[in-house]
Write a protein that holds these residues in place. Sequence first.
Motif, PDB file in Angstrom:
ATOM      1  N   ARG A 132       7.441  -2.287  -0.875  1.00  0.00           N
ATOM      2  CA  ARG A 132       7.644  -0.845  -0.728  1.00  0.00           C
ATOM      3  C   ARG A 132       8.286  -0.255  -1.995  1.00  0.00           C
ATOM      4  O   ARG A 132       7.904   0.817  -2.475  1.00  0.00           O
ATOM      5  N   SER A 133       9.276  -0.974  -2.543  1.00  0.00           N
ATOM      6  CA  SER A 133       9.958  -0.481  -3.741  1.00  0.00           C
ATOM      7  C   SER A 133       9.024  -0.458  -4.940  1.00  0.00           C
ATOM      8  O   SER A 133       9.023   0.502  -5.724  1.00  0.00           O
ATOM      9  N   PHE A 134       8.215  -1.517  -5.095  1.00  0.00           N
ATOM     10  CA  PHE A 134       7.255  -1.516  -6.195  1.00  0.00           C
ATOM     11  C   PHE A 134       6.186  -0.443  -5.987  1.00  0.00           C
ATOM     12  O   PHE A 134       5.655   0.110  -6.952  1.00  0.00           O
ATOM     13  N   GLY A 135       5.863  -0.154  -4.732  1.00  0.00           N
ATOM     14  CA  GLY A 135       4.957   0.957  -4.459  1.00  0.00           C
ATOM     15  C   GLY A 135       5.562   2.282  -4.880  1.00  0.00           C
ATOM     16  O   GLY A 135       4.875   3.149  -5.429  1.00  0.00           O
ATOM     17  N   LEU A 136       6.861   2.451  -4.634  1.00  0.00           N
ATOM     18  CA  LEU A 136       7.551   3.656  -5.076  1.00  0.00           C
ATOM     19  C   LEU A 136       7.527   3.762  -6.592  1.00  0.00           C
ATOM     20  O   LEU A 136       7.307   4.848  -7.157  1.00  0.00           O
ATOM     21  N   LEU A 137       7.730   2.638  -7.259  1.00  0.00           N
ATOM     22  CA  LEU A 137       7.658   2.618  -8.719  1.00  0.00           C
ATOM     23  C   LEU A 137       6.270   3.040  -9.188  1.00  0.00           C
ATOM     24  O   LEU A 137       6.122   3.833 -10.128  1.00  0.00           O
ATOM     25  N   GLY A 138       5.223   2.519  -8.519  1.00  0.00           N
ATOM     26  CA  GLY A 138       3.864   2.907  -8.866  1.00  0.00           C
ATOM     27  C   GLY A 138       3.602   4.382  -8.617  1.00  0.00           C
ATOM     28  O   GLY A 138       2.871   5.035  -9.369  1.00  0.00           O
ATOM     29  N   ALA A 139       4.218   4.918  -7.556  1.00  0.00           N
ATOM     30  CA  ALA A 139       4.067   6.352  -7.283  1.00  0.00           C
ATOM     31  C   ALA A 139       4.707   7.181  -8.385  1.00  0.00           C
ATOM     32  O   ALA A 139       4.184   8.240  -8.761  1.00  0.00           O
ATOM     33  N   VAL A 140       5.835   6.708  -8.920  1.00  0.00           N
ATOM     34  CA  VAL A 140       6.465   7.413 -10.034  1.00  0.00           C
ATOM     35  C   VAL A 140       5.548   7.386 -11.257  1.00  0.00           C
ATOM     36  O   VAL A 140       5.406   8.387 -11.976  1.00  0.00           O
ATOM     37  N   PHE A 141       4.904   6.240 -11.492  1.00  0.00           N
ATOM     38  CA  PHE A 141       3.903   6.157 -12.549  1.00  0.00           C
ATOM     39  C   PHE A 141       2.849   7.243 -12.361  1.00  0.00           C
ATOM     40  O   PHE A 141       2.535   8.004 -13.281  1.00  0.00           O
ATOM     41  N   PHE A 258      -6.137  11.598 -11.663  1.00  0.00           N
ATOM     42  CA  PHE A 258      -5.958  10.146 -11.676  1.00  0.00           C
ATOM     43  C   PHE A 258      -4.539   9.784 -11.240  1.00  0.00           C
ATOM     44  O   PHE A 258      -4.329   8.888 -10.419  1.00  0.00           O
ATOM     45  N   GLY A 259      -3.562  10.505 -11.776  1.00  0.00           N
ATOM     46  CA  GLY A 259      -2.172  10.254 -11.389  1.00  0.00           C
ATOM     47  C   GLY A 259      -1.915  10.567  -9.934  1.00  0.00           C
ATOM     48  O   GLY A 259      -1.168   9.856  -9.254  1.00  0.00           O
ATOM     49  N   LEU A 260      -2.539  11.635  -9.433  1.00  0.00           N
ATOM     50  CA  LEU A 260      -2.353  12.009  -8.027  1.00  0.00           C
ATOM     51  C   LEU A 260      -2.860  10.913  -7.105  1.00  0.00           C
ATOM     52  O   LEU A 260      -2.226  10.591  -6.085  1.00  0.00           O
ATOM     53  N   MET A 261      -4.000  10.321  -7.443  1.00  0.00           N
ATOM     54  CA  MET A 261      -4.523   9.230  -6.617  1.00  0.00           C
ATOM     55  C   MET A 261      -3.580   8.029  -6.634  1.00  0.00           C
ATOM     56  O   MET A 261      -3.396   7.342  -5.623  1.00  0.00           O
ATOM     57  N   SER A 262      -2.945   7.796  -7.788  1.00  0.00           N
ATOM     58  CA  SER A 262      -1.975   6.704  -7.862  1.00  0.00           C
ATOM     59  C   SER A 262      -0.750   7.005  -7.005  1.00  0.00           C
ATOM     60  O   SER A 262      -0.217   6.118  -6.327  1.00  0.00           O
ATOM     61  N   VAL A 263      -0.303   8.268  -7.022  1.00  0.00           N
ATOM     62  CA  VAL A 263       0.831   8.659  -6.181  1.00  0.00           C
ATOM     63  C   VAL A 263       0.505   8.436  -4.717  1.00  0.00           C
ATOM     64  O   VAL A 263       1.293   7.849  -3.949  1.00  0.00           O
ATOM     65  N   LEU A 264      -0.659   8.893  -4.285  1.00  0.00           N
ATOM     66  CA  LEU A 264      -1.056   8.739  -2.886  1.00  0.00           C
ATOM     67  C   LEU A 264      -1.206   7.269  -2.515  1.00  0.00           C
ATOM     68  O   LEU A 264      -0.765   6.838  -1.444  1.00  0.00           O
ATOM     69  N   GLY A 265      -1.840   6.502  -3.419  1.00  0.00           N
ATOM     70  CA  GLY A 265      -2.064   5.093  -3.128  1.00  0.00           C
ATOM     71  C   GLY A 265      -0.775   4.301  -3.028  1.00  0.00           C
ATOM     72  O   GLY A 265      -0.537   3.573  -2.057  1.00  0.00           O
ATOM     73  N   GLN A 266       0.092   4.440  -4.028  1.00  0.00           N
ATOM     74  CA  GLN A 266       1.294   3.610  -4.069  1.00  0.00           C
ATOM     75  C   GLN A 266       2.448   4.221  -3.277  1.00  0.00           C
ATOM     76  O   GLN A 266       3.340   3.505  -2.831  1.00  0.00           O
ATOM     77  N   GLY A 267       2.444   5.539  -3.117  1.00  0.00           N
ATOM     78  CA  GLY A 267       3.523   6.161  -2.356  1.00  0.00           C
ATOM     79  C   GLY A 267       3.282   6.199  -0.863  1.00  0.00           C
ATOM     80  O   GLY A 267       4.237   6.163  -0.078  1.00  0.00           O
ATOM     81  N   LEU A 268       1.995   6.252  -0.447  1.00  0.00           N
ATOM     82  CA  LEU A 268       1.680   6.349   0.980  1.00  0.00           C
ATOM     83  C   LEU A 268       0.942   5.121   1.510  1.00  0.00           C
ATOM     84  O   LEU A 268       1.290   4.596   2.570  1.00  0.00           O
ATOM     85  N   VAL A 269      -0.077   4.671   0.778  1.00  0.00           N
ATOM     86  CA  VAL A 269      -0.890   3.555   1.274  1.00  0.00           C
ATOM     87  C   VAL A 269      -0.102   2.247   1.260  1.00  0.00           C
ATOM     88  O   VAL A 269      -0.123   1.485   2.236  1.00  0.00           O
ATOM     89  N   VAL A 270       0.610   1.978   0.150  1.00  0.00           N
ATOM     90  CA  VAL A 270       1.331   0.703   0.032  1.00  0.00           C
ATOM     91  C   VAL A 270       2.359   0.511   1.143  1.00  0.00           C
ATOM     92  O   VAL A 270       2.365  -0.536   1.814  1.00  0.00           O
ATOM     93  N   PRO A 271       3.273   1.482   1.384  1.00  0.00           N
ATOM     94  CA  PRO A 271       4.266   1.257   2.441  1.00  0.00           C
ATOM     95  C   PRO A 271       3.652   1.076   3.822  1.00  0.00           C
ATOM     96  O   PRO A 271       4.244   0.404   4.681  1.00  0.00           O
ATOM     97  N   TRP A 272       2.488   1.670   4.057  1.00  0.00           N
ATOM     98  CA  TRP A 272       1.849   1.544   5.366  1.00  0.00           C
ATOM     99  C   TRP A 272       1.012   0.271   5.477  1.00  0.00           C
ATOM    100  O   TRP A 272       1.022  -0.409   6.505  1.00  0.00           O
TER     101      TRP A 272
END
Length: 408
Positions: A132-141, A258-272
Amino acid sequence: MARSGLPWVLAILFVDIAGEGMVYPITPGFLQALGGGTAQEAARLYGWSLALYAGLTLFFAPAWGVLSDRYGRRPILLLSVAGAALGNLLTAVAQNLELYFLGRVVAGATSANLVVVNAYLVDVSPPEQRARSFGLLGAVFGFGFVIGPALGGLVSDWGLRAPFWAVAGLSALTFALALALLPESLRPEDRKKTLRWLEANPFGALAALARYPLLRPLGWTILLNSLAMNMLIAVWIPYGAYRYGFGPAENGFVLAAFGLMSVLGQGLVVPWLVPRLGESRAILLGLGVSVLSLVLYGLASTPWTLLAALAVSALGAVDEPALQAFISRNVRPDEQGSVQGALATIGNLMGIVGPVAGTHLLSSFSGPQAVVELPGAPFFAGALCVSLGLGIAYRTLRCLAPSKITGP
């Protein structure tokens, strides 16, 4: 106390990524203005600029990782932010290519802070929360890539130097805030007692992976995936300009998407998704979707089909945080920085190879001198690389106990 420093560490990372996003769209034009050459010559200089930056990161990332294991994460992070401010300041005042590249040298040498950011995150996150934390890091990316190009497009109205001035000022402000508010995360008892200078060079750092047999094959997966992603990043702007006629504004918009898709993927998809699939299955799923996304990028004949491919890529964002979480579970606390340095070495080495290979493939398969008109060639080559990495990961992970394959 250290947990309270996580927002500041993520802020440092955000400023780094947004800063690079601000200058990416205008860099080819800036290089052409400094060098006075053609657009094609500027594109090649752009590829070499990316390779130089990655090369410096390659050589310095392991050293920062080892030093952070010995002296703590905070001083290394502060050094990286100060270097970003100075490097962008030098670039902003550059009147020739030599001073431009000197600025890139300073920024590249001190920008290898992702290894320390990752180690800080491991320090303050329990093992079960690391994906989850690494997903948050990816969302920041991803969020950095959304905000950076948009800000760069706005600021560039004041001139091609304005984004570099803005990044230098933002980095200086971040340094002042981190100096006052960023706590140390690595406890004194978890620090290395002596420095292993062998691990402070890019290839000696790989010895850290050699001590963990399970991580060696996954290192190849990371290498192949990183090669593909660096080819993608290097050709994205010239590919959009050639195939769709994009200018700086359109390139900034697509980079933001491209960044928005990364935010959605790592901020929402990863934790779920990762807690439900487990790290191993999430790794395989993410790599598989990345292969599909790269193929779709290469086939996209219109900007709208390119944006549709970007939407697919959101699901592929699970592979990196799942890999990072899996690796961190199998590494001792006093070697997190060293192992992160080894992984950064792999990624940064591909940051040298990828831009040169990607831009070479694009120039060889597009335009009047093309061997065959196939501008999507860099993406197809990237898809092949990730496919090989997927096969290696599958063979490695299926050898684990079923409980580790099917659950977190």
